[in-house]
Design a protein around this motif. Structure first.
Motif, short mmCIF file in Angstrom:
data_model
loop_
_atom_site.label_atom_id
_atom_site.label_comp_id
_atom_site.label_asym_id
_atom_site.label_seq_id
_atom_site.Cartn_x
_atom_site.Cartn_y
_atom_site.Cartn_z
N ILE A 8 44.35 -44.10 69.39
CA ILE A 8 43.43 -44.59 70.43
C ILE A 8 43.18 -43.49 71.47
O ILE A 8 42.05 -43.32 71.95
N VAL A 9 44.23 -42.72 71.79
CA VAL A 9 44.05 -41.61 72.74
C VAL A 9 43.02 -40.62 72.19
O VAL A 9 42.06 -40.25 72.85
N GLN A 10 43.23 -40.24 70.92
CA GLN A 10 42.30 -39.28 70.31
C GLN A 10 40.91 -39.90 70.16
O GLN A 10 39.90 -39.25 70.43
N GLY A 11 40.87 -41.18 69.77
CA GLY A 11 39.60 -41.88 69.60
C GLY A 11 38.82 -41.96 70.90
O GLY A 11 37.60 -41.85 70.91
N SER A 12 39.53 -42.15 72.03
CA SER A 12 38.85 -42.22 73.33
C SER A 12 38.14 -40.91 73.62
O SER A 12 37.02 -40.88 74.13
N ILE A 13 38.82 -39.80 73.28
CA ILE A 13 38.20 -38.49 73.52
C ILE A 13 36.99 -38.32 72.62
O ILE A 13 35.92 -37.89 73.08
N GLU B 219 53.20 -46.48 67.50
CA GLU B 219 53.10 -45.18 68.14
C GLU B 219 51.88 -44.42 67.62
O GLU B 219 51.10 -43.86 68.38
N LEU B 220 51.72 -44.43 66.29
CA LEU B 220 50.58 -43.74 65.69
C LEU B 220 49.28 -44.38 66.14
O LEU B 220 48.29 -43.70 66.41
N PHE B 221 49.29 -45.71 66.23
CA PHE B 221 48.09 -46.42 66.64
C PHE B 221 47.68 -45.99 68.05
O PHE B 221 46.52 -45.68 68.31
N VAL B 222 48.66 -45.96 68.97
CA VAL B 222 48.35 -45.57 70.35
C VAL B 222 47.85 -44.12 70.40
O VAL B 222 46.87 -43.81 71.09
N ALA C 15 38.34 -36.60 58.69
CA ALA C 15 37.09 -37.14 59.24
C ALA C 15 36.02 -37.20 58.16
O ALA C 15 35.31 -38.19 58.04
N PHE C 16 35.96 -36.15 57.34
CA PHE C 16 34.88 -36.08 56.36
C PHE C 16 35.17 -36.93 55.13
O PHE C 16 34.26 -37.52 54.56
N ALA C 17 36.45 -37.00 54.77
CA ALA C 17 36.81 -37.91 53.69
C ALA C 17 36.44 -39.34 54.09
O ALA C 17 35.85 -40.10 53.32
N VAL D 45 42.31 -43.32 64.95
CA VAL D 45 43.46 -44.02 64.38
C VAL D 45 43.73 -43.54 62.94
O VAL D 45 44.88 -43.26 62.57
N ILE D 46 42.67 -43.40 62.16
CA ILE D 46 42.86 -42.97 60.76
C ILE D 46 43.44 -41.56 60.70
O ILE D 46 44.32 -41.27 59.89
N GLU D 47 42.99 -40.69 61.61
CA GLU D 47 43.55 -39.34 61.64
C GLU D 47 45.04 -39.37 61.99
O GLU D 47 45.84 -38.64 61.41
N ALA D 48 45.39 -40.24 62.97
CA ALA D 48 46.78 -40.31 63.40
C ALA D 48 47.67 -40.73 62.23
O ALA D 48 48.73 -40.12 61.98
N PHE D 49 47.25 -41.74 61.49
CA PHE D 49 48.04 -42.19 60.34
C PHE D 49 47.96 -41.18 59.20
O PHE D 49 48.95 -40.89 58.54
N GLY D 50 46.74 -40.65 59.00
CA GLY D 50 46.53 -39.72 57.89
C GLY D 50 47.39 -38.47 58.01
O GLY D 50 47.91 -37.97 57.01
N THR D 51 47.54 -37.97 59.24
CA THR D 51 48.32 -36.76 59.44
C THR D 51 49.75 -36.96 58.95
O THR D 51 50.37 -36.06 58.40
N ILE D 52 50.29 -38.18 59.16
CA ILE D 52 51.66 -38.46 58.73
C ILE D 52 51.72 -38.73 57.24
O ILE D 52 52.53 -38.18 56.52
#
Lengths: 287, 236
Positions: A11-16, A5-8, A268-270, A249-256
């Motif tokens: 990808i949504v955020q990454g596409s943007i 779920e996080l990966f998808v 993003a900056f880290a 993808v990293i943001e999606a996992f990182g947020t959790i």
């Protein structure tokens, strides 16, 4: 299943991110200018998207209008702001670009009001079930589908049409491209049109996902897109796409998993710092 | 065909070439020779429209093209093989040729590409490869091929032999000879006086932006000591 779920979502955020950062990479590749004002066209696209959808009820029409209008505004920015500064050092154009971006936020505030706009009847709010318990909004499906289509179209244009090939030649060596008969002025216009249109489409998609557009919605994407193109290796299109997806993808996992220590927008900056320590020229940087 | 009248050019305030006059007829090869910094490359680049003309005229088939931008010149029959080859490294061999033929229609594009693959069969083998991955000699062939894609009447060739294996240079000169036999006028800058004198019909010696000697290749052979002295004063 959480990880899928996080990966998808990533990808949504990454596409943007990819749609936004691509225009920035294109401008940097061609003119060596950091086009900060690019994010202003993302916001412009979002406003046009909401206004046209609310007027006509048609999202496709809104997407087309946003892309076209922002595309022409992007061309005008090149003509009026950058072209006169091309013979100056690149930081002069960067200063002009930052000024334009700040001015654009104020223009949106004055024109559309400080509180933002929303869709009267938000389109594509339905959901589809990918597997048990995991739903994806129609809007999110559109984000992925449209990004894949547009990037595919761009890949086809740049590798299989004479205009696209001349465009890549101009990026490599503008002088010799001219000596081959390429009109590099048209190439620059095309470059700004396509980059700006993609950013505007990203704007409409973000408006759709958040059901909100506001004057400052471009500020976070503006610096994140800069981080992405540096990550990707300045000027590399493939690198930019890879960096955009990786960051999503990293943001999606990182947020959790590390959201308590590190804000989403700081991830993003880290990530940028971590990558540049290992690969100073970015993920796919050649030069 | 190509006529230069008192052509001067340079960069900003710096003059690279002063008052060059010459005529180049179809099927002829003219060699520009001279020490480094003599203005040879500037002359070629000025003809292509890439270095600023300070004075004089460039006439192509009687028409003044002095003020035309670089991109308008290939369709009038002018093509350049630049110094250092400058192939589009990130494009494939085939794509480089397509850019070279930017000014011609689709049909001519295919016809010219087929002709270039006959001149340089290696390019056919490498057509899908990135130009940056080619050897120096292959890149030189590609640079010539790219210039030929626009059906030039006048070919400007800068430092063809620089840093290449003699065998590759021979192969390239072989093609230039064929082209000149087919009526293409060629202006070449050459660091090797030997090669220049054997290939050219007409020789022009430049030194510090000035023409110091000009004449037929036969006359150049007879006055070889003079020319070597002219070149020697600056090279040695």
């Amino acid at each position: 299943m959480l990880s899928v779920e996080l990966f998808v979502q990533g990808i949504v955020q990454g596409s943007i991110y990819a749609l936004i950062a691509l225009g920035l990479t294109l401008v940097y590749g061609l003119l060596r200018i950091l086009h900060v004002a690019h994010a202003a066209l993302f916001t412009l696209g979002a406003y046009i998207g909401v206004l046209v959808t609310n007027q006509t009820g048609s999202l496709p029409l809104a997407l087309a209008a946003a892309a076209l209008f922002a595309g022409f505004v992007g061309m005008a920015i090149y003509k009026l702001a950058y072209e006169p500064l091309l013979s100056r050092p690149p930081y002069i154009a960067l200063i002009a670009s930052i000024a334009l971006f700040i001015a654009s936020e104020e223009i949106y505030r004055i024109t559309f009001g400080p509180y933002g706009l929303s869709f009267v009847d938000p389109p594509l709010q339905g959901q589809i079930q990918l597997f048990s318990g995991f739903y994806l909004k129609h809007g999110e499906v559109l984000v992925i589908g449209l990004s894949v289509t547009l990037l595919g179209l761009l890949a086809w244009l740049s590798s299989s049409t004479r205009t696209g090939i001349a465009w890549r030649a101009t990026v490599t060596d503008p002088e010799i491209a001219q000596a081959c008969g390429v009109n590099i002025q048209s190439v620059r216009y095309l470059n700004f049109f396509i980059g700006s249109a993609l950013a505007a489409i990203a704007g409409v998609l973000v408006a759709l996902l958040n059901n909100l557009v506001e004057p400052t919605m471009g500020s976070v994407p503006s610096y994140k897109a800069l981080a992405i193109i540096v990550l990707g290796g300045l000027g590399s299109i493939r690198g930019t796409l890879l960096a955009a997806m990786a960051l999503g993808v990293i943001e999606a996992f990182g947020t959790i998993y590390i959201g308590r220590m590190l804000d989403r927008d700081a991830i993003a900056f880290a990530f940028l710092i971590a990558v540049l320590m290992v690969r100073p020229r970015g993920l796919l940087g050649a030069r | 065909m190509l006529e230069l009248r008192d052509l001067s050019c340079g960069y900003g305030d710096i003059t690279a070439l002063r008052s060059l006059s010459l005529t180049l007829d179809p099927g002829k090869i003219l060699a520009l020779i001279g020490p480094n910094g003599a203005g040879k490359t500037s002359t070629i680049m000025c003809l292509a429209g890439l270095v600023t003309r300070h004075g004089g005229e460039i006439l192509l088939a009687g028409k003044d093209i002095s003020n035309l931008p670089a991109r308008a010149r290939p369709s009038l029959g002018l093509a350049i093989v630049p110094e250092g080859r400058r192939v589009f490294a990130e494009l494939t061999v085939g794509e480089n040729l397509i850019v070279g033929g930017h000014t011609v229609d689709r049909l001519a594009l295919q016809r010219n590409q087929a002709r270039i693959f006959e001149y340089f069969p290696r390019l056919r083998e490498r057509r899908g490869q990135h130009a940056g991955s080619l050897s120096g000699g292959e890149q030189q062939m590609l640079a010539i091929g790219r210039a030929l894609m626009s059906d030039p009447k006048i070919l400007l060739v800068d430092e063809l032999s620089l840093g290449l294996m003699p065998k590759m240079v021979d192969e390239c000169y072989e093609v230039l000879t064929q082209l000149s036999a087919a009526g293409v006028a060629i202006m070449l800058v050459e660091q090797s006086t030997e090669r220049a004198l054997s290939a050219a019909d007409h020789v022009c010696v430049l030194e510090a932006g000035n023409v110091t000697w000009q004449g037929s290749a036969t006359a150049a052979h007879q006055n070889k000591e003079v020319i070597e002295a002219l070149l020697g004063t600056n090279t040695g």
